[in-house]
Design a protein around this motif. Sequence first.
Motif, PDB file in Angstrom:
ATOM      1  N   UNK A  70       0.847  -1.196   0.000  1.00  0.00           N
ATOM      2  CA  UNK A  70       0.000   0.000   0.000  1.00  0.00           C
ATOM      3  C   UNK A  70       0.881   1.244   0.000  1.00  0.00           C
ATOM      4  N   UNK A  71       0.378   2.285  -0.602  1.00  0.00           N
ATOM      5  CA  UNK A  71       1.057   3.575  -0.519  1.00  0.00           C
ATOM      6  C   UNK A  71       0.967   4.072   0.921  1.00  0.00           C
ATOM      7  N   UNK A  72       2.017   4.724   1.427  1.00  0.00           N
ATOM      8  CA  UNK A  72       1.973   5.199   2.817  1.00  0.00           C
ATOM      9  C   UNK A  72       0.891   6.242   3.086  1.00  0.00           C
ATOM     10  N   UNK A  73       0.558   7.053   2.094  1.00  0.00           N
ATOM     11  CA  UNK A  73      -0.353   8.159   2.351  1.00  0.00           C
ATOM     12  C   UNK A  73      -1.788   7.911   1.919  1.00  0.00           C
ATOM     13  N   UNK A  74      -2.048   6.815   1.207  1.00  0.00           N
ATOM     14  CA  UNK A  74      -3.389   6.594   0.688  1.00  0.00           C
ATOM     15  C   UNK A  74      -3.647   5.099   0.514  1.00  0.00           C
ATOM     16  N   UNK A  75      -4.917   4.726   0.449  1.00  0.00           N
ATOM     17  CA  UNK A  75      -5.275   3.337   0.203  1.00  0.00           C
ATOM     18  C   UNK A  75      -5.433   3.047  -1.287  1.00  0.00           C
ATOM     19  N   UNK A  76      -5.349   4.072  -2.107  1.00  0.00           N
ATOM     20  CA  UNK A  76      -5.514   3.886  -3.552  1.00  0.00           C
ATOM     21  C   UNK A  76      -4.328   3.119  -4.123  1.00  0.00           C
ATOM     22  N   UNK A  77      -4.617   2.172  -4.977  1.00  0.00           N
ATOM     23  CA  UNK A  77      -3.557   1.461  -5.682  1.00  0.00           C
ATOM     24  C   UNK A  77      -2.858   0.381  -4.887  1.00  0.00           C
ATOM     25  N   UNK A  78      -3.537  -0.257  -3.947  1.00  0.00           N
ATOM     26  CA  UNK A  78      -2.882  -1.329  -3.197  1.00  0.00           C
ATOM     27  C   UNK A  78      -2.812  -2.592  -4.057  1.00  0.00           C
ATOM     28  N   UNK A  79      -1.808  -3.418  -3.771  1.00  0.00           N
ATOM     29  CA  UNK A  79      -1.572  -4.645  -4.538  1.00  0.00           C
ATOM     30  C   UNK A  79      -1.430  -5.821  -3.579  1.00  0.00           C
ATOM     31  N   UNK A  80      -2.124  -6.905  -3.886  1.00  0.00           N
ATOM     32  CA  UNK A  80      -1.957  -8.136  -3.122  1.00  0.00           C
ATOM     33  C   UNK A  80      -0.696  -8.843  -3.613  1.00  0.00           C
ATOM     34  N   UNK A  81       0.055  -9.422  -2.681  1.00  0.00           N
ATOM     35  CA  UNK A  81       1.283 -10.120  -3.031  1.00  0.00           C
ATOM     36  C   UNK A  81       1.205 -11.539  -2.479  1.00  0.00           C
ATOM     37  N   UNK A  82       1.432 -12.519  -3.340  1.00  0.00           N
ATOM     38  CA  UNK A  82       1.502 -13.922  -2.916  1.00  0.00           C
ATOM     39  C   UNK A  82       2.965 -14.334  -3.010  1.00  0.00           C
ATOM     40  N   UNK A  83       3.474 -14.859  -1.930  1.00  0.00           N
ATOM     41  CA  UNK A  83       4.888 -15.218  -1.864  1.00  0.00           C
ATOM     42  C   UNK A  83       5.094 -16.696  -2.150  1.00  0.00           C
ATOM     43  N   UNK A  84       6.204 -16.988  -2.829  1.00  0.00           N
ATOM     44  CA  UNK A  84       6.646 -18.351  -3.096  1.00  0.00           C
ATOM     45  C   UNK A  84       8.024 -18.527  -2.453  1.00  0.00           C
ATOM     46  N   UNK A  85       8.317 -19.740  -2.000  1.00  0.00           N
ATOM     47  CA  UNK A  85       9.635 -20.001  -1.433  1.00  0.00           C
ATOM     48  C   UNK A  85      10.696 -19.846  -2.504  1.00  0.00           C
TER      49      UNK A  85
END
Length: 158
Positions: free
Chosen positions: A103-118
């Motif tokens: 997420x951007x520090x100043x706003x909730x606009x444009x957040x991205x989900x991240x899925x991690x792989x080993x």
Amino acid sequence: MSKREFKLTGWHVLGCLVLFFGAVIGVDTVFTVMAVRSHPGETSATAYEDGLAYNRTLEQHAAQAALGWTATAAAVEPGVVTVRVRDADGRPLTALKLTGTLRRPATDAGSHEVVFQRDGDGGYRGEAPKVKGAWDLTFVARDAHGHVFQAERRLLWP
């Protein structure tokens, strides 16, 4: 023509008082309306319920601290995040399921989900769209025993 002498009467005093207090009340009203419109003071629509749930939050923080896990996160290249989680003895934890959000520090606009792989280095690698600048990564790591570790890190991409 002769000049009349001014006499201060009760009507003059009443008029001055009404004008003075009318100006004060008018200015106070304008400032109050501006303050309420710009920030109504409500930070949560469910403040009471949030307060009741705070003890659960404290319990979760205590349980996480008892695990002794530590985590590092790095922005290694545009849109790529690596996370390393270690146990209390400093050994890498490689059997975790990690999910996260950028997420951007100043706003909730444009957040991205991240899925991690080993990755092969004892860490986890996640990809997000090509991002630039400062982003806050909030991630949750879960192991097979039900232990949960939550953390937030600030990442910077050029």
